[in-house]
Design a protein around this motif. Structure first.
Motif, PDB file in Angstrom:
ATOM      1  N   LEU A 150      56.913  62.813  34.231  1.00 41.60           N
ATOM      2  CA  LEU A 150      55.804  61.897  33.982  1.00 41.60           C
ATOM      3  C   LEU A 150      55.145  61.483  35.293  1.00 41.60           C
ATOM      4  O   LEU A 150      55.828  61.143  36.264  1.00 41.60           O
ATOM      5  CB  LEU A 150      56.283  60.653  33.234  1.00 41.60           C
ATOM      6  N   VAL A 151      53.818  61.511  35.310  1.00 38.90           N
ATOM      7  CA  VAL A 151      53.035  61.224  36.509  1.00 38.90           C
ATOM      8  C   VAL A 151      52.145  60.006  36.271  1.00 38.90           C
ATOM      9  O   VAL A 151      52.233  59.348  35.224  1.00 38.90           O
ATOM     10  CB  VAL A 151      52.200  62.460  36.918  1.00 38.90           C
ATOM     11  N   LEU A 152      51.267  59.708  37.228  1.00 38.69           N
ATOM     12  CA  LEU A 152      50.418  58.518  37.141  1.00 38.69           C
ATOM     13  C   LEU A 152      49.614  58.466  35.847  1.00 38.69           C
ATOM     14  O   LEU A 152      49.503  57.410  35.217  1.00 38.69           O
ATOM     15  CB  LEU A 152      49.479  58.462  38.347  1.00 38.69           C
ATOM     16  N   ALA A 153      49.066  59.584  35.434  1.00 42.17           N
ATOM     17  CA  ALA A 153      48.265  59.606  34.205  1.00 42.17           C
ATOM     18  C   ALA A 153      49.102  59.195  32.990  1.00 42.17           C
ATOM     19  O   ALA A 153      48.599  58.532  32.074  1.00 42.17           O
ATOM     20  CB  ALA A 153      47.664  60.991  33.990  1.00 42.17           C
ATOM     21  N   ASP A 154      50.373  59.579  32.990  1.00 39.24           N
ATOM     22  CA  ASP A 154      51.256  59.208  31.879  1.00 39.24           C
ATOM     23  C   ASP A 154      51.539  57.709  31.888  1.00 39.24           C
ATOM     24  O   ASP A 154      51.589  57.066  30.837  1.00 39.24           O
ATOM     25  CB  ASP A 154      52.565  59.988  31.966  1.00 39.24           C
ATOM     26  N   VAL A 155      51.749  57.154  33.086  1.00 38.59           N
ATOM     27  CA  VAL A 155      51.980  55.710  33.204  1.00 38.59           C
ATOM     28  C   VAL A 155      50.772  54.938  32.677  1.00 38.59           C
ATOM     29  O   VAL A 155      50.911  53.985  31.898  1.00 38.59           O
ATOM     30  CB  VAL A 155      52.268  55.342  34.672  1.00 38.59           C
ATOM     31  N   GLU A 156      49.579  55.352  33.074  1.00 37.63           N
ATOM     32  CA  GLU A 156      48.367  54.682  32.601  1.00 37.63           C
ATOM     33  C   GLU A 156      48.220  54.808  31.087  1.00 37.63           C
ATOM     34  O   GLU A 156      47.789  53.872  30.411  1.00 37.63           O
ATOM     35  CB  GLU A 156      47.149  55.275  33.306  1.00 37.63           C
ATOM     36  N   GLU A 238      34.680  48.960  56.534  1.00 40.51           N
ATOM     37  CA  GLU A 238      35.580  50.103  56.705  1.00 40.51           C
ATOM     38  C   GLU A 238      36.262  50.474  55.388  1.00 40.51           C
ATOM     39  O   GLU A 238      36.498  51.662  55.121  1.00 40.51           O
ATOM     40  CB  GLU A 238      36.615  49.785  57.780  1.00 40.51           C
ATOM     41  N   HIS A 239      36.585  49.468  54.576  1.00 37.67           N
ATOM     42  CA  HIS A 239      37.219  49.750  53.282  1.00 37.67           C
ATOM     43  C   HIS A 239      36.268  50.501  52.359  1.00 37.67           C
ATOM     44  O   HIS A 239      36.669  51.454  51.672  1.00 37.67           O
ATOM     45  CB  HIS A 239      37.660  48.440  52.632  1.00 37.67           C
ATOM     46  N   ILE A 240      34.996  50.113  52.351  1.00 35.96           N
ATOM     47  CA  ILE A 240      33.993  50.801  51.527  1.00 35.96           C
ATOM     48  C   ILE A 240      33.842  52.256  51.978  1.00 35.96           C
ATOM     49  O   ILE A 240      33.739  53.174  51.145  1.00 35.96           O
ATOM     50  CB  ILE A 240      32.646  50.065  51.596  1.00 35.96           C
ATOM     51  N   ILE A 241      33.863  52.479  53.265  1.00 33.71           N
ATOM     52  CA  ILE A 241      33.756  53.849  53.796  1.00 33.71           C
ATOM     53  C   ILE A 241      34.935  54.694  53.308  1.00 33.71           C
ATOM     54  O   ILE A 241      34.763  55.841  52.874  1.00 33.71           O
ATOM     55  CB  ILE A 241      33.706  53.824  55.334  1.00 33.71           C
ATOM     56  N   ARG A 242      36.140  54.110  53.341  1.00 38.34           N
ATOM     57  CA  ARG A 242      37.317  54.861  52.874  1.00 38.34           C
ATOM     58  C   ARG A 242      37.254  55.114  51.362  1.00 38.34           C
ATOM     59  O   ARG A 242      37.637  56.192  50.889  1.00 38.34           O
ATOM     60  CB  ARG A 242      38.601  54.115  53.250  1.00 38.34           C
ATOM     61  N   LEU A 243      36.787  54.129  50.610  1.00 41.28           N
ATOM     62  CA  LEU A 243      36.645  54.313  49.161  1.00 41.28           C
ATOM     63  C   LEU A 243      35.680  55.453  48.844  1.00 41.28           C
ATOM     64  O   LEU A 243      35.978  56.303  47.988  1.00 41.28           O
ATOM     65  CB  LEU A 243      36.135  53.025  48.518  1.00 41.28           C
ATOM     66  N   GLU A 244      34.546  55.466  49.507  1.00 42.21           N
ATOM     67  CA  GLU A 244      33.563  56.515  49.266  1.00 42.21           C
ATOM     68  C   GLU A 244      34.108  57.879  49.641  1.00 42.21           C
ATOM     69  O   GLU A 244      33.861  58.877  48.951  1.00 42.21           O
ATOM     70  CB  GLU A 244      32.278  56.213  50.046  1.00 42.21           C
ATOM     71  N   ALA A 245      34.862  57.940  50.729  1.00 38.67           N
ATOM     72  CA  ALA A 245      35.456  59.209  51.151  1.00 38.67           C
ATOM     73  C   ALA A 245      36.450  59.713  50.117  1.00 38.67           C
ATOM     74  O   ALA A 245      36.497  60.919  49.809  1.00 38.67           O
ATOM     75  CB  ALA A 245      36.134  59.040  52.517  1.00 38.67           C
ATOM     76  N   GLU A 246      37.247  58.785  49.546  1.00 34.85           N
ATOM     77  CA  GLU A 246      38.227  59.177  48.532  1.00 34.85           C
ATOM     78  C   GLU A 246      37.541  59.608  47.248  1.00 34.85           C
ATOM     79  O   GLU A 246      37.979  60.553  46.585  1.00 34.85           O
ATOM     80  CB  GLU A 246      39.198  58.032  48.264  1.00 34.85           C
ATOM     81  N   ARG A 247      36.450  58.951  46.872  1.00 34.17           N
ATOM     82  CA  ARG A 247      35.695  59.337  45.668  1.00 34.17           C
ATOM     83  C   ARG A 247      35.137  60.753  45.809  1.00 34.17           C
ATOM     84  O   ARG A 247      35.145  61.541  44.859  1.00 34.17           O
ATOM     85  CB  ARG A 247      34.551  58.354  45.430  1.00 34.17           C
ATOM     86  N   LYS A 248      34.636  61.073  46.982  1.00 32.58           N
ATOM     87  CA  LYS A 248      34.063  62.398  47.214  1.00 32.58           C
ATOM     88  C   LYS A 248      35.142  63.469  47.293  1.00 32.58           C
ATOM     89  O   LYS A 248      34.928  64.605  46.869  1.00 32.58           O
ATOM     90  CB  LYS A 248      33.250  62.392  48.508  1.00 32.58           C
ATOM     91  N   ARG A 249      36.296  63.088  47.833  1.00 31.45           N
ATOM     92  CA  ARG A 249      37.367  64.075  48.014  1.00 31.45           C
ATOM     93  C   ARG A 249      37.911  64.554  46.678  1.00 31.45           C
ATOM     94  O   ARG A 249      38.151  65.745  46.492  1.00 31.45           O
ATOM     95  CB  ARG A 249      38.496  63.460  48.847  1.00 31.45           C
ATOM     96  N   ARG A 250      38.108  63.619  45.731  1.00 31.71           N
ATOM     97  CA  ARG A 250      38.599  63.987  44.402  1.00 31.71           C
ATOM     98  C   ARG A 250      37.967  63.077  43.367  1.00 31.71           C
ATOM     99  O   ARG A 250      38.549  62.079  42.954  1.00 31.71           O
ATOM    100  CB  ARG A 250      40.125  63.890  44.346  1.00 31.71           C
ATOM    101  N   PRO A 251      36.754  63.389  42.947  1.00 37.89           N
ATOM    102  CA  PRO A 251      36.017  62.507  42.036  1.00 37.89           C
ATOM    103  C   PRO A 251      36.656  62.373  40.652  1.00 37.89           C
ATOM    104  O   PRO A 251      36.296  61.477  39.890  1.00 37.89           O
ATOM    105  CB  PRO A 251      34.642  63.183  41.938  1.00 37.89           C
ATOM    106  N   ASP A 252      37.594  63.244  40.315  1.00 38.15           N
ATOM    107  CA  ASP A 252      38.225  63.212  38.997  1.00 38.15           C
ATOM    108  C   ASP A 252      39.337  62.180  38.904  1.00 38.15           C
ATOM    109  O   ASP A 252      39.838  61.899  37.816  1.00 38.15           O
ATOM    110  CB  ASP A 252      38.790  64.595  38.658  1.00 38.15           C
ATOM    111  N   ARG A 253      39.741  61.604  40.025  1.00 36.81           N
ATOM    112  CA  ARG A 253      40.856  60.669  40.008  1.00 36.81           C
ATOM    113  C   ARG A 253      40.464  59.332  39.391  1.00 36.81           C
ATOM    114  O   ARG A 253      39.323  58.890  39.519  1.00 36.81           O
ATOM    115  CB  ARG A 253      41.365  60.414  41.439  1.00 36.81           C
ATOM    116  N   PRO A 254      41.431  58.642  38.750  1.00 40.09           N
ATOM    117  CA  PRO A 254      41.144  57.300  38.220  1.00 40.09           C
ATOM    118  C   PRO A 254      40.914  56.321  39.366  1.00 40.09           C
ATOM    119  O   PRO A 254      41.385  56.525  40.492  1.00 40.09           O
ATOM    120  CB  PRO A 254      42.412  56.951  37.428  1.00 40.09           C
ATOM    121  N   LEU A 255      40.211  55.233  39.059  1.00 36.21           N
ATOM    122  CA  LEU A 255      39.841  54.259  40.084  1.00 36.21           C
ATOM    123  C   LEU A 255      41.051  53.691  40.800  1.00 36.21           C
ATOM    124  O   LEU A 255      41.035  53.518  42.027  1.00 36.21           O
ATOM    125  CB  LEU A 255      39.028  53.119  39.461  1.00 36.21           C
ATOM    126  N   ILE A 256      42.124  53.400  40.076  1.00 34.44           N
ATOM    127  CA  ILE A 256      43.300  52.808  40.706  1.00 34.44           C
ATOM    128  C   ILE A 256      43.892  53.735  41.760  1.00 34.44           C
ATOM    129  O   ILE A 256      44.375  53.307  42.803  1.00 34.44           O
ATOM    130  CB  ILE A 256      44.371  52.437  39.651  1.00 34.44           C
TER     131      ILE A 256
END
Length: 277
Positions: A150-156, A238-256
């Motif tokens: 079981l992985v993160l998606a299963d926990v959610e 700086e936090h917003i910059i990291r968030l945007e970078a993570e969104r672009k890196r794998r846009p399919d991931r859940p927000l958490i």
């Protein structure tokens, strides 16, 4: 509740006490729900530091109602302030984690005594860590998520299907734990300041300089320095910059997952294994 890769297990038939230690986080909460109907004699334990977020206590109350069974809340008399006095005012840190020993491990081991214990740990199959493992021979760790794949998606999915959902603090904080946990990232400290000002001010009061030593929650700066307007602006930017970078890196991931990755990118420490499940 149907989930993939459920292992054929004889957990409930094993003699001894069966215990899930709850942190107020998503993984241990989902584990309690996942195991509820599999192990009727399951016990639930939460080690209360007396310094938890209000959201954590609310989440535990919600879980307790769903389980229909009492969550044993340990440390009813001796909380953080007692042990801080015993340690001469020395704040806990990544190097000296007396808080974990005194407020989590020792109360749990005292609660179970010398009984044969099966300790169910909510570390997922997509995580590369083992969590706290007691050196007491009567306590045996079990990892249902790892056994079942079981992985993160299963926990959610477990949390959503149960109606429990995620703790509300996940909007701004990645982990459960004390309001002033020293593993918090800069953005999480700002989140605490904005949402729970009294708790932030209390954390500031604990900080001090004594005999040439600085007792701060953060190695790099005091909370008084962190709360300066220009520093807050820098942290948020700086936090917003990291968030945007993570969104672009794998846009399919859940927000958490994106928020967690952005916070992790700030520093290398991953936190306390027993406090943040």
């Amino acid at each position: 509740m149907s989930l993939p890769h459920q292992p054929e297990s004889d957990w409930a038939a094993r003699p001894g006490r069966h215990i899930v230690s709850l942190s107020g986080g998503k993984d241990s909460t989902a584990l309690a729900i996942y195991l509820r109907d599999k192990i009727p004699q399951l016990e639930y334990v939460f080690c209360d530091t007396h310094k938890e977020l209000p959201e954590t206590y609310e989440y535990l109350d919600k879980l307790e109602a769903f389980l229909g069974k009492k969550i044993n809340r340990l440390n009813p008399q001796r909380g953080f302030d007692h042990w801080l006095e015993m340690y001469g005012g020395m704040l806990p840190s990544a190097q000296v984690r007396w808080c974990t020993r005194k407020l989590k491990i020792e109360p749990f081991e005292a609660f179970v005594g010398n009984d044969k214990i099966w300790s169910y740990i909510g570390i997922r199959a997509d995580e590369n860590r083992s969590g706290y493992i007691s050196i007491k021979p009567n306590i045996t760790p079990i990892y249902p998520y790892k056994e079942g794949g079981l992985v993160l998606a299963d926990v959610e999915r477990i949390l959503n299907e149960s109606g429990i959902g995620l703790p509300s603090y996940y909007e701004w904080r990645q982990r459960s734990g004390c309001t002033f946990c020293f593993f918090q990232r800069s953005a999480e400290w700002i989140g605490l300041m904005e949402r729970h000002r009294e708790a932030f001010e209390e954390a500031k009061r604990y900080e001090k300089e004594q005999d040439g030593e600085r007792f701060y929650w953060r190695q790099s700066e005091s909370l008084s320095e962190l709360e300066q307007p220009e520093r807050i602006e820098q942290i948020k930017r700086e936090h917003i910059i990291r968030l945007e970078a993570e969104r672009k890196r794998r846009p399919d991931r859940p927000l958490i997952d994106i928020i967690g990755a952005a916070l992790d990118a700030e520093e290398d420490d991953v936190g306390c294994n027993i406090c943040h499940l």
